[in-house]
Design a protein around this motif. Structure first.
Motif, PDB file in Angstrom:
ATOM      1  N   UNK A   4       0.852  -1.191   0.000  1.00 21.56           N
ATOM      2  CA  UNK A   4       0.000   0.000   0.000  1.00 21.56           C
ATOM      3  C   UNK A   4       0.883   1.235   0.000  1.00 21.56           C
ATOM      4  N   UNK A   5       0.612   2.156  -0.906  1.00 17.63           N
ATOM      5  CA  UNK A   5       1.407   3.375  -0.998  1.00 17.63           C
ATOM      6  C   UNK A   5       0.476   4.566  -0.866  1.00 17.63           C
ATOM      7  N   UNK A   6       0.695   5.360   0.189  1.00 17.02           N
ATOM      8  CA  UNK A   6      -0.125   6.548   0.432  1.00 17.02           C
ATOM      9  C   UNK A   6       0.561   7.783  -0.129  1.00 17.02           C
ATOM     10  N   UNK A   7      -0.237   8.785  -0.450  1.00 15.85           N
ATOM     11  CA  UNK A   7       0.279  10.079  -0.873  1.00 15.85           C
ATOM     12  C   UNK A   7      -0.775  11.145  -0.582  1.00 15.85           C
ATOM     13  N   UNK A   8      -0.326  12.412  -0.616  1.00 14.41           N
ATOM     14  CA  UNK A   8      -1.274  13.513  -0.475  1.00 14.41           C
ATOM     15  C   UNK A   8      -1.231  14.241   0.849  1.00 14.41           C
ATOM     16  N   UNK A   9      -0.422  13.789   1.785  1.00 11.51           N
ATOM     17  CA  UNK A   9      -0.338  14.488   3.059  1.00 11.51           C
ATOM     18  C   UNK A   9       0.402  15.803   2.920  1.00 11.51           C
ATOM     19  N   UNK A  10       0.418  16.576   4.015  1.00 13.21           N
ATOM     20  CA  UNK A  10       1.129  17.836   3.979  1.00 13.21           C
ATOM     21  C   UNK A  10       0.665  18.767   5.068  1.00 13.21           C
ATOM     22  N   UNK A  11       1.036  20.032   4.923  1.00 15.78           N
ATOM     23  CA  UNK A  11       0.675  21.077   5.870  1.00 15.78           C
ATOM     24  C   UNK A  11      -0.471  21.897   5.295  1.00 15.78           C
ATOM     25  N   UNK A  12      -1.508  22.097   6.098  1.00 15.86           N
ATOM     26  CA  UNK A  12      -2.658  22.863   5.649  1.00 15.86           C
ATOM     27  C   UNK A  12      -3.147  23.725   6.807  1.00 15.86           C
ATOM     28  N   UNK A  13      -3.718  24.868   6.469  1.00 14.14           N
ATOM     29  CA  UNK A  13      -4.243  25.762   7.504  1.00 14.14           C
ATOM     30  C   UNK A  13      -5.611  25.265   7.997  1.00 14.14           C
ATOM     31  N   UNK A  21      -4.437   9.709  -1.032  1.00 12.74           N
ATOM     32  CA  UNK A  21      -4.615   8.602  -1.971  1.00 12.74           C
ATOM     33  C   UNK A  21      -3.869   7.383  -1.462  1.00 12.74           C
ATOM     34  N   UNK A  22      -4.419   6.219  -1.770  1.00  9.29           N
ATOM     35  CA  UNK A  22      -3.770   4.952  -1.416  1.00  9.29           C
ATOM     36  C   UNK A  22      -3.904   4.013  -2.595  1.00  9.29           C
ATOM     37  N   UNK A  23      -2.773   3.557  -3.094  1.00 13.26           N
ATOM     38  CA  UNK A  23      -2.763   2.609  -4.203  1.00 13.26           C
ATOM     39  C   UNK A  23      -2.265   1.265  -3.693  1.00 13.26           C
ATOM     40  N   UNK A 105      -6.917 -14.806   7.626  1.00 10.57           N
ATOM     41  CA  UNK A 105      -7.071 -13.347   7.575  1.00 10.57           C
ATOM     42  C   UNK A 105      -5.756 -12.659   7.210  1.00 10.57           C
ATOM     43  N   UNK A 106      -5.864 -11.609   6.390  1.00 12.93           N
ATOM     44  CA  UNK A 106      -4.715 -10.808   6.003  1.00 12.93           C
ATOM     45  C   UNK A 106      -4.986  -9.350   6.358  1.00 12.93           C
ATOM     46  N   UNK A 107      -3.909  -8.671   6.749  1.00 11.37           N
ATOM     47  CA  UNK A 107      -4.025  -7.308   7.245  1.00 11.37           C
ATOM     48  C   UNK A 107      -2.760  -6.564   6.819  1.00 11.37           C
ATOM     49  N   UNK A 108      -2.889  -5.618   5.903  1.00 10.77           N
ATOM     50  CA  UNK A 108      -1.718  -4.908   5.385  1.00 10.77           C
ATOM     51  C   UNK A 108      -1.839  -3.413   5.661  1.00 10.77           C
ATOM     52  N   UNK A 109      -0.661  -2.800   5.880  1.00  9.57           N
ATOM     53  CA  UNK A 109      -0.609  -1.369   6.197  1.00  9.57           C
ATOM     54  C   UNK A 109       0.345  -0.651   5.251  1.00  9.57           C
ATOM     55  N   UNK A 110       0.037   0.609   4.977  1.00  4.82           N
ATOM     56  CA  UNK A 110       0.969   1.463   4.269  1.00  4.82           C
ATOM     57  C   UNK A 110       1.962   2.070   5.243  1.00  4.82           C
ATOM     58  N   UNK A 111       2.864   2.893   4.694  1.00  6.74           N
ATOM     59  CA  UNK A 111       3.930   3.462   5.526  1.00  6.74           C
ATOM     60  C   UNK A 111       3.475   4.716   6.270  1.00  6.74           C
ATOM     61  N   UNK A 112       2.337   5.253   5.876  1.00  2.65           N
ATOM     62  CA  UNK A 112       1.804   6.438   6.543  1.00  2.65           C
ATOM     63  C   UNK A 112       2.184   7.728   5.831  1.00  2.65           C
ATOM     64  N   UNK A 113       1.309   8.712   5.958  1.00  2.00           N
ATOM     65  CA  UNK A 113       1.574  10.045   5.399  1.00  2.00           C
ATOM     66  C   UNK A 113       1.162  11.079   6.442  1.00  2.00           C
ATOM     67  N   UNK A 114       2.032  12.055   6.656  1.00  2.00           N
ATOM     68  CA  UNK A 114       1.798  13.052   7.711  1.00  2.00           C
ATOM     69  C   UNK A 114       0.825  14.119   7.236  1.00  2.00           C
ATOM     70  N   UNK A 115      -0.154  14.399   8.077  1.00  2.00           N
ATOM     71  CA  UNK A 115      -1.069  15.515   7.871  1.00  2.00           C
ATOM     72  C   UNK A 115      -0.927  16.453   9.064  1.00  2.00           C
ATOM     73  N   UNK A 116      -0.587  17.702   8.782  1.00  2.00           N
ATOM     74  CA  UNK A 116      -0.432  18.703   9.832  1.00  2.00           C
ATOM     75  C   UNK A 116      -1.355  19.873   9.549  1.00  2.00           C
ATOM     76  N   UNK A 117      -2.208  20.187  10.521  1.00  8.26           N
ATOM     77  CA  UNK A 117      -3.143  21.297  10.380  1.00  8.26           C
ATOM     78  C   UNK A 117      -2.706  22.375  11.362  1.00  8.26           C
ATOM     79  N   UNK A 118      -2.226  23.480  10.795  1.00 10.85           N
ATOM     80  CA  UNK A 118      -1.686  24.538  11.634  1.00 10.85           C
ATOM     81  C   UNK A 118      -1.667  25.848  10.870  1.00 10.85           C
ATOM     82  N   UNK A 119      -1.833  26.942  11.619  1.00 12.11           N
ATOM     83  CA  UNK A 119      -1.718  28.264  10.996  1.00 12.11           C
ATOM     84  C   UNK A 119      -0.312  28.799  11.157  1.00 12.11           C
TER      85      UNK A 119
END
Length: 119
Positions: A4-13, A21-23, A105-119
Motif C-alpha cells: 500500500x502506498x499513500x500520498x497527499x499528506x502535507x501542511x494545511x491551515x 490517496x492509497x494505491x 485473515x490478512x491485514x496490510x498497512x501502508x507506511x503512513x503520510x503526515x497531515x499537519x493542520x496549523x496556521x
C-alpha cells in the motif's frame, strides 16, 4: 504480498482541505475492506473511515460530514477527501486493507503520510 502506498499528506491551515490517496498492489480478492486510520503523537491509532468492496462506508464520529472515503476508477485505489480540517486532525494517516483468503485473515498497512493542520 500486498503493498500500500499513500500520498497527499502535507501542511494545511485550519479550515483547509487535503485529499489522501492509497494505491494497493498485489493480489487482493474481490471481497475486502479498505480503510484509513490515523495516529496522533501520544495517542492510539484510530479508525477514520472504511469502505467495503461492496461500497459500504463507515466513519468515525469526529470526521462525519467532513471526510469522505471513496474508491477510484483504478482497481484497488482508495481516497480520503478531508474538508474543514482542524488541528485535532493532525496525525500520521495510514492506509489499511483487510481480507480473508482460504480462511486465513490478512491485514496490510501502508507506511503512513503526515497531515499537519496549523496556521
Amino acid at each position: 504480498q500486498v503493498q500500500l502506498v499513500e500520498s497527499g499528506g502535507g501542511l494545511v491551515e485550519p479550515g483547509g482541505s487535503l485529499r489522501l490517496s492509497c494505491a494497493a498492489s498485489g493480489s487482493i480478492p474481490r471481497v475486502y475492506v479498505m480503510a484509513w486510520y490515523r495516529q496522533a503523537p501520544g495517542k492510539q491509532r484510530e479508525l477514520v473511515a472504511q469502505i467495503t468492496s461492496g461500497g459500504t462506508t463507515t466513519y468515525a464520529e469526529s470526521v462525519k460530514g467532513r471526510f469522505t472515503i471513496s474508491r477510484g476508477n483504478a482497481e484497488n485505489t482508495v481516497y480520503l477527501q478531508m474538508n474543514s480540517l482542524n488541528p485535532d486532525d493532525t496525525a500520521v494517516y495510514y492506509c489499511n486493507v483487510k481480507f480473508v483468503l482460504v480462511t486465513i485473515p490478512y491485514d496490510y498497512w501502508g507506511q503512513g503520510t503526515q497531515v499537519t493542520v496549523s496556521s
